[in-house]
Design a protein around this motif. Sequence first.
Motif, PDB file in Angstrom:
ATOM      1  N   ALA A 151      52.687  19.406  51.705  1.00 25.07           N
ATOM      2  CA  ALA A 151      52.488  20.725  51.108  1.00 25.07           C
ATOM      3  C   ALA A 151      52.270  21.782  52.191  1.00 25.07           C
ATOM      4  CB  ALA A 151      51.304  20.697  50.145  1.00 25.07           C
ATOM      5  N   GLY A 152      51.469  21.430  53.209  1.00 22.47           N
ATOM      6  CA  GLY A 152      51.234  22.369  54.308  1.00 22.47           C
ATOM      7  C   GLY A 152      52.504  22.710  55.070  1.00 22.47           C
ATOM      8  N   ASP A 153      53.327  21.687  55.338  1.00 23.91           N
ATOM      9  CA  ASP A 153      54.598  21.935  56.024  1.00 23.91           C
ATOM     10  C   ASP A 153      55.498  22.841  55.188  1.00 23.91           C
ATOM     11  OD1 ASP A 153      53.728  20.284  58.041  1.00 23.91           O
ATOM     12  OD2 ASP A 153      54.842  18.532  57.347  1.00 23.91           O
ATOM     13  N   THR A 154      55.482  22.634  53.874  1.00 19.49           N
ATOM     14  CA  THR A 154      56.311  23.457  52.991  1.00 19.49           C
ATOM     15  C   THR A 154      55.790  24.881  52.944  1.00 19.49           C
ATOM     16  OG1 THR A 154      56.719  21.484  51.635  1.00 19.49           O
ATOM     17  CG2 THR A 154      57.343  23.596  50.692  1.00 19.49           C
ATOM     18  N   VAL A 155      54.460  25.057  52.959  1.00 26.89           N
ATOM     19  CA  VAL A 155      53.877  26.406  52.996  1.00 26.89           C
ATOM     20  C   VAL A 155      54.348  27.149  54.248  1.00 26.89           C
ATOM     21  CG1 VAL A 155      51.731  27.693  53.330  1.00 26.89           C
ATOM     22  CG2 VAL A 155      51.851  25.922  51.582  1.00 26.89           C
ATOM     23  N   ALA A 156      54.325  26.463  55.396  1.00 22.20           N
ATOM     24  CA  ALA A 156      54.767  27.096  56.646  1.00 22.20           C
ATOM     25  C   ALA A 156      56.240  27.474  56.573  1.00 22.20           C
ATOM     26  CB  ALA A 156      54.518  26.152  57.822  1.00 22.20           C
ATOM     27  N   ARG A 157      57.051  26.590  56.002  1.00 22.87           N
ATOM     28  CA  ARG A 157      58.490  26.866  55.903  1.00 22.87           C
ATOM     29  C   ARG A 157      58.766  28.028  54.952  1.00 22.87           C
ATOM     30  NH1 ARG A 157      59.760  22.228  54.629  1.00 22.87           N
ATOM     31  NH2 ARG A 157      60.219  22.422  52.407  1.00 22.87           N
ATOM     32  N   VAL A 158      58.093  28.032  53.799  1.00 20.65           N
ATOM     33  CA  VAL A 158      58.295  29.120  52.833  1.00 20.65           C
ATOM     34  C   VAL A 158      57.741  30.427  53.383  1.00 20.65           C
ATOM     35  CG1 VAL A 158      57.691  29.965  50.524  1.00 20.65           C
ATOM     36  CG2 VAL A 158      58.330  27.569  50.843  1.00 20.65           C
ATOM     37  N   GLY A 159      56.591  30.352  54.080  1.00 24.03           N
ATOM     38  CA  GLY A 159      56.030  31.557  54.682  1.00 24.03           C
ATOM     39  C   GLY A 159      56.986  32.186  55.681  1.00 24.03           C
ATOM     40  N   SER A 160      57.636  31.355  56.482  1.00 23.72           N
ATOM     41  CA  SER A 160      58.625  31.858  57.432  1.00 23.72           C
ATOM     42  C   SER A 160      59.785  32.526  56.700  1.00 23.72           C
ATOM     43  CB  SER A 160      59.134  30.713  58.310  1.00 23.72           C
ATOM     44  OG  SER A 160      60.160  31.140  59.170  1.00 23.72           O
ATOM     45  N   MET A 161      60.180  31.944  55.568  1.00 27.04           N
ATOM     46  CA  MET A 161      61.269  32.524  54.788  1.00 27.04           C
ATOM     47  C   MET A 161      60.868  33.881  54.214  1.00 27.04           C
ATOM     48  SD  MET A 161      63.154  31.091  51.334  1.00 27.04           S
ATOM     49  CE  MET A 161      63.693  29.569  52.135  1.00 27.04           C
ATOM     50  N   ILE A 162      59.610  33.983  53.749  1.00 25.13           N
ATOM     51  CA  ILE A 162      59.137  35.244  53.170  1.00 25.13           C
ATOM     52  C   ILE A 162      59.140  36.347  54.226  1.00 25.13           C
ATOM     53  CG2 ILE A 162      57.143  36.424  52.185  1.00 25.13           C
ATOM     54  CD1 ILE A 162      58.521  34.652  50.191  1.00 25.13           C
ATOM     55  N   LEU A 163      58.747  36.000  55.459  1.00 24.83           N
ATOM     56  CA  LEU A 163      58.705  37.006  56.528  1.00 24.83           C
ATOM     57  C   LEU A 163      60.089  37.573  56.826  1.00 24.83           C
ATOM     58  CD1 LEU A 163      56.177  35.355  59.024  1.00 24.83           C
ATOM     59  CD2 LEU A 163      55.780  37.322  57.518  1.00 24.83           C
ATOM     60  N   THR A 164      61.119  36.777  56.605  1.00 28.47           N
ATOM     61  CA  THR A 164      62.488  37.230  56.873  1.00 28.47           C
ATOM     62  C   THR A 164      63.273  37.452  55.579  1.00 28.47           C
ATOM     63  OG1 THR A 164      63.227  34.923  57.066  1.00 28.47           O
ATOM     64  CG2 THR A 164      62.528  36.026  59.091  1.00 28.47           C
ATOM     65  N   LEU A 165      62.536  37.648  54.465  1.00 31.47           N
ATOM     66  CA  LEU A 165      63.190  37.731  53.159  1.00 31.47           C
ATOM     67  C   LEU A 165      64.229  38.850  53.064  1.00 31.47           C
ATOM     68  CD1 LEU A 165      63.321  36.443  50.387  1.00 31.47           C
ATOM     69  CD2 LEU A 165      61.506  38.006  49.632  1.00 31.47           C
ATOM     70  N   PRO A 166      63.940  40.067  53.545  1.00 30.02           N
ATOM     71  CA  PRO A 166      64.978  41.110  53.440  1.00 30.02           C
ATOM     72  C   PRO A 166      66.288  40.715  54.124  1.00 30.02           C
ATOM     73  CG  PRO A 166      62.852  42.090  53.975  1.00 30.02           C
ATOM     74  CD  PRO A 166      62.678  40.610  54.093  1.00 30.02           C
ATOM     75  N   VAL A 167      66.183  40.092  55.310  1.00 30.20           N
ATOM     76  CA  VAL A 167      67.392  39.662  56.023  1.00 30.20           C
ATOM     77  C   VAL A 167      68.111  38.580  55.241  1.00 30.20           C
ATOM     78  CG1 VAL A 167      68.268  38.603  58.139  1.00 30.20           C
ATOM     79  CG2 VAL A 167      66.421  40.288  58.261  1.00 30.20           C
ATOM     80  N   GLY A 224      57.699  20.778  43.427  1.00 30.14           N
ATOM     81  CA  GLY A 224      56.627  21.015  44.375  1.00 30.14           C
ATOM     82  C   GLY A 224      56.907  22.221  45.253  1.00 30.14           C
ATOM     83  N   SER A 225      58.145  22.329  45.737  1.00 28.94           N
ATOM     84  CA  SER A 225      58.531  23.476  46.572  1.00 28.94           C
ATOM     85  C   SER A 225      58.466  24.776  45.780  1.00 28.94           C
ATOM     86  CB  SER A 225      59.945  23.265  47.118  1.00 28.94           C
ATOM     87  OG  SER A 225      59.999  22.123  47.953  1.00 28.94           O
ATOM     88  N   LEU A 226      58.808  24.724  44.501  1.00 30.18           N
ATOM     89  CA  LEU A 226      58.735  25.914  43.646  1.00 30.18           C
ATOM     90  C   LEU A 226      57.295  26.404  43.542  1.00 30.18           C
ATOM     91  CD1 LEU A 226      60.092  27.899  41.665  1.00 30.18           C
ATOM     92  CD2 LEU A 226      59.717  26.206  39.865  1.00 30.18           C
ATOM     93  N   ASN A 227      56.340  25.480  43.398  1.00 34.93           N
ATOM     94  CA  ASN A 227      54.940  25.880  43.319  1.00 34.93           C
ATOM     95  C   ASN A 227      54.428  26.438  44.639  1.00 34.93           C
ATOM     96  OD1 ASN A 227      53.204  25.216  40.711  1.00 34.93           O
ATOM     97  ND2 ASN A 227      54.904  23.765  40.805  1.00 34.93           N
ATOM     98  N   VAL A 228      54.892  25.888  45.744  1.00 29.88           N
ATOM     99  CA  VAL A 228      54.528  26.455  47.039  1.00 29.88           C
ATOM    100  C   VAL A 228      55.069  27.883  47.154  1.00 29.88           C
ATOM    101  CG1 VAL A 228      54.940  26.310  49.524  1.00 29.88           C
ATOM    102  CG2 VAL A 228      54.311  24.265  48.249  1.00 29.88           C
ATOM    103  N   ALA A 229      56.304  28.092  46.684  1.00 31.18           N
ATOM    104  CA  ALA A 229      56.889  29.438  46.722  1.00 31.18           C
ATOM    105  C   ALA A 229      56.061  30.402  45.879  1.00 31.18           C
ATOM    106  CB  ALA A 229      58.335  29.389  46.223  1.00 31.18           C
ATOM    107  N   LEU A 230      55.608  29.968  44.702  1.00 26.83           N
ATOM    108  CA  LEU A 230      54.758  30.825  43.865  1.00 26.83           C
ATOM    109  C   LEU A 230      53.449  31.144  44.577  1.00 26.83           C
ATOM    110  CD1 LEU A 230      55.291  29.167  40.355  1.00 26.83           C
ATOM    111  CD2 LEU A 230      56.122  31.408  41.104  1.00 26.83           C
ATOM    112  N   PHE A 231      52.889  30.159  45.262  1.00 26.66           N
ATOM    113  CA  PHE A 231      51.643  30.367  46.005  1.00 26.66           C
ATOM    114  C   PHE A 231      51.825  31.406  47.107  1.00 26.66           C
ATOM    115  CE2 PHE A 231      49.439  29.029  49.962  1.00 26.66           C
ATOM    116  CZ  PHE A 231      48.149  29.405  49.618  1.00 26.66           C
ATOM    117  N   VAL A 232      52.820  31.189  47.950  1.00 24.88           N
ATOM    118  CA  VAL A 232      53.017  32.074  49.103  1.00 24.88           C
ATOM    119  C   VAL A 232      53.436  33.462  48.658  1.00 24.88           C
ATOM    120  CG1 VAL A 232      54.352  32.446  51.214  1.00 24.88           C
ATOM    121  CG2 VAL A 232      53.588  30.144  50.616  1.00 24.88           C
TER     122      VAL A 232
END
Length: 438
Positions: free
Chosen positions: A287-303, A355-363
């Motif tokens: 879950a932590g690894d997925t949070v880091a991956r989704v967080g990185s995606m959110i930071l570059t979401l506009p691109v 599980g990844s969907l819930n991490v995305a909702l969290f982040v």
Amino acid sequence: MDVLLYLGGIVFMLIGLGLSIGLHEVGHLLPAKLFGVRVGQYMIGFGPRLWSKRIGETEYGFKLLPLGGFISMSGMYPASTAAGPAKGLFRALVQDARSANDETIAAGAEDRVFYRLPVWKRVIVMLGGPLMNLILAVVIFTVLVSGIGVQQGTTTIASVNECVLPAGSTATECAADDPATPAAEAGIRPGDVLVSVGGQSVSTFAEATAIVQAAPGKTLDLVVRRDGAEKTLSITPVEAERTITDASGQPVLGDDGEPVVKDVGYVGMGAQMGFVQQPFSAGPQMAGDTVARVGSMILTLPVRIWDVGVSLVTGGERDPNGPLSVVGVGRLAGEVAATDAPVLNRFSVLLSLLGSLNVALFVFNLIPLLPLDGGHVVVALWDGIRRAWAKLFRRPPPAPVDATRLVPLTVVVATLLIAMGAVLLLADVFNPVKLFGG
């Protein structure tokens, strides 16, 4: 049959999404009620009401579009003072927001409003929703990796190569001058179960591989279980150039994106793939690894959204690790459910998606902008800072922060979110991500 399986995958994901949204709102509802805030509504979905029932002072129900949910708390913002007609679009939006907020404050319950809570309680209420999604993600990933297991090489031997071939060779038969593999010379057979290698007990094929790769030219005692009895064999790994793989048998990639090739010990045997249960710590780690991956995606979401838009217009291939809409997640779930694979494999992938969907909702909900939960947390913290500053300098407590002033910014953020969602939705309909090609 494939159509039914495809639809079954979509239904599974819709039910999972509804559960995730429902628990998110429960994460807000429970602490709000615990702290005495009056909650008028608990709704899953938006649009026209499909069903509802009032229990106590709260109306619980479902609406037509299952794309989110909300609870209606009394007095999210301070009550407004009397004012004349608003002039200008933004002022009208602010006044409409204040009027809607005033309507949530019931007569006789003016002290049971959200904005009067201490800052720490407001933060708990607003973080309750995202944290519920994180907890659900941890539970799902724990069930996935510790209950079902991670698919990787087991200790059961599936194949024994007859000869040593160069790395990357496409040959299917051995030539007369090709040397026999150490595994073939040692008499290892398909169906043998590895017990220990070089005196070290092994529980996965990855552990056995690591010992072999570290011992080129060294003779190792290899204990196997065959027909219910243990048998000790001697094996001497040869030094050979081989592609390094991980525990699941996938090539390890270097910084250049190419598979890593090294000279290592090699014996020429392959393992049966199976689900190997991991320790309970693996679920939270995943879950932590997925949070880091989704967080990185959110930071570059506009691109990333821009890239999705370009692929939509040009018909180019989508990034399989890029953002998706609910439609895209549903399509992937349908593809997974309908693919020709064992049921447990398909179910594992569906659980991973959920599980990844819930991490995305969290982040995503932690983004510090209204109308997201993170925006409400920022407002509460700013209110606390102002009060602490006034107390430090012995000034009268300031008036509560009136977040309705931020309604114009909230509208802009909401408009951008809707626009990005529309781009993803169109791309997932007309140029979807495909897991299996075609």
